[in-house]
Design a protein around this motif. Structure first.
Motif, short mmCIF file in Angstrom:
data_model
loop_
_atom_site.label_atom_id
_atom_site.label_comp_id
_atom_site.label_asym_id
_atom_site.label_seq_id
_atom_site.Cartn_x
_atom_site.Cartn_y
_atom_site.Cartn_z
N SER A 1 13.91 39.26 34.21
CA SER A 1 13.68 38.62 32.92
C SER A 1 14.18 37.18 32.96
O SER A 1 14.99 36.82 33.80
CB SER A 1 14.38 39.38 31.78
OG SER A 1 15.78 39.29 31.92
N SER A 2 13.65 36.39 32.05
CA SER A 2 14.13 35.01 31.91
C SER A 2 14.00 34.62 30.44
O SER A 2 13.14 35.11 29.72
CB SER A 2 13.33 34.05 32.79
OG SER A 2 12.00 33.95 32.34
N ASN A 3 14.93 33.75 30.01
CA ASN A 3 14.97 33.36 28.61
C ASN A 3 15.47 31.92 28.54
O ASN A 3 16.45 31.57 29.20
CB ASN A 3 15.93 34.30 27.86
CG ASN A 3 16.06 33.93 26.41
OD1 ASN A 3 15.13 33.44 25.79
ND2 ASN A 3 17.24 34.15 25.84
N THR A 4 14.80 31.09 27.77
CA THR A 4 15.23 29.71 27.56
C THR A 4 15.47 29.50 26.08
O THR A 4 14.64 29.87 25.25
CB THR A 4 14.16 28.72 28.06
OG1 THR A 4 13.89 28.99 29.43
CG2 THR A 4 14.62 27.29 27.91
N THR A 5 16.61 28.90 25.75
CA THR A 5 16.97 28.63 24.37
C THR A 5 17.26 27.14 24.24
O THR A 5 17.98 26.58 25.05
CB THR A 5 18.23 29.43 23.96
OG1 THR A 5 18.00 30.81 24.24
CG2 THR A 5 18.53 29.25 22.48
N LYS A 6 16.67 26.52 23.19
CA LYS A 6 16.91 25.10 22.95
C LYS A 6 17.83 24.95 21.75
O LYS A 6 17.66 25.60 20.74
CB LYS A 6 15.59 24.37 22.71
CG LYS A 6 14.72 24.38 23.94
CD LYS A 6 13.52 23.50 23.81
CE LYS A 6 12.76 23.62 25.11
NZ LYS A 6 11.86 22.59 25.37
N PHE A 7 18.82 24.09 21.92
CA PHE A 7 19.77 23.78 20.86
C PHE A 7 19.65 22.30 20.54
O PHE A 7 19.02 21.54 21.28
CB PHE A 7 21.21 24.06 21.34
CG PHE A 7 21.44 25.48 21.75
CD1 PHE A 7 21.65 26.47 20.82
CD2 PHE A 7 21.47 25.83 23.10
CE1 PHE A 7 21.87 27.78 21.20
CE2 PHE A 7 21.69 27.14 23.50
CZ PHE A 7 21.89 28.11 22.54
N ALA A 8 20.32 21.87 19.48
CA ALA A 8 20.32 20.45 19.13
C ALA A 8 20.99 19.63 20.24
O ALA A 8 20.60 18.51 20.52
CB ALA A 8 21.06 20.23 17.81
N GLN A 9 21.99 20.22 20.91
CA GLN A 9 22.71 19.51 21.96
C GLN A 9 22.03 19.62 23.33
O GLN A 9 22.46 18.99 24.27
CB GLN A 9 24.14 20.06 22.10
CG GLN A 9 24.96 20.04 20.85
CD GLN A 9 24.74 21.28 19.98
OE1 GLN A 9 23.92 22.14 20.27
NE2 GLN A 9 25.45 21.34 18.87
N GLY A 10 21.04 20.45 23.48
CA GLY A 10 20.39 20.62 24.79
C GLY A 10 19.73 21.98 24.88
O GLY A 10 19.24 22.51 23.90
N SER A 11 19.75 22.54 26.06
CA SER A 11 19.12 23.84 26.25
C SER A 11 19.93 24.67 27.23
O SER A 11 20.83 24.16 27.91
CB SER A 11 17.69 23.66 26.76
OG SER A 11 17.69 22.98 27.99
N GLN A 12 19.60 25.96 27.28
CA GLN A 12 20.26 26.89 28.19
C GLN A 12 19.23 27.91 28.61
O GLN A 12 18.38 28.32 27.82
CB GLN A 12 21.44 27.57 27.48
CG GLN A 12 22.13 28.59 28.35
CD GLN A 12 23.32 29.24 27.65
OE1 GLN A 12 23.83 28.73 26.67
NE2 GLN A 12 23.76 30.36 28.18
N ALA A 13 19.31 28.35 29.85
CA ALA A 13 18.40 29.37 30.35
C ALA A 13 19.22 30.50 30.97
O ALA A 13 20.28 30.27 31.55
CB ALA A 13 17.45 28.79 31.39
#
Length: 172
Positions: free
Chosen positions: A12-24
């Motif tokens: 599985s893979s998941n990418t999340t975007k935040f106001a400060q950047g992103s994380q996967a």
């Protein structure tokens, strides 16, 4: 690419975007004998490793229990088949058939779990959380969104045009 090279796969893979950047987050499965090489290569690819944890689970007892359970269920199945062959009453035949069906289901379930344990033991799970380095983060002013600025500009222009229209009506 590395996972394929080690004969593994991405679970599985998941990418999340935040106001400060992103994380996967990526979860990969690799053959157990390739775990050390996988972890070593991942460590070399990282700029900074913030957390590194390796855990294991011993399933030997569960596997042995499943083997014994399968053996007992198969013995019960053989005995029920012998009884079924000797039965003459319809009610008895139906009751034995129901019991045989139930036991066969339990055997298949136990064999499936056993196969799952064998397959799971052959593969290791690696969970990777990726947080881009500060240098890789996009440069944006906090809270600035060009589409919002454009919308506000259009609304102000419409307001000015309405005001001018109202002024022209009053003057006429």
């Amino acid at each position: 690419r590395m996972t394929s090279e080690f004969k593994g796969f991405i679970q599985s893979s998941n990418t999340t975007k935040f106001a400060q950047g992103s994380q996967a987050t990526i979860v990969v499965k690799v053959p157990s004998d390739k775990l050390d090489a996988t972890l070593e290569r991942l460590r070399k690819m990282a700029i900074e490793v913030r957390n590194d944890q390796v855990t294991g689970q011993d399933v030997t007892a569960e596997f042995a229990d499943l083997g014994a359970r399968i053996k007992n269920l198969e013995a019960a199945e053989v005995q029920l088949r012998i009884i079924l062959e000797k039965s003459t009453k319809t009610e008895d035949v139906l009751a034995i058939y129901r019991e045989l069906t139930s036991i066969r289901g339990q055997i298949e379930q136990a064999k499936g779990r056993s196969q799952f344990l064998v397959t799971s033991a052959a593969m290791s799970t690696v969970t990777i959380s990726l947080i881009p380095d500060v240098i890789a983060q996009p440069i944006t002013a906090p809270g600035w969104r060009p589409e919002g600025v454009f919308k506000n500009a259009v609304e102000a222009l419409v307001g000015i045009l309405q005001g001018l229209g109202t002024l022209m009506i009053w003057l006429v």
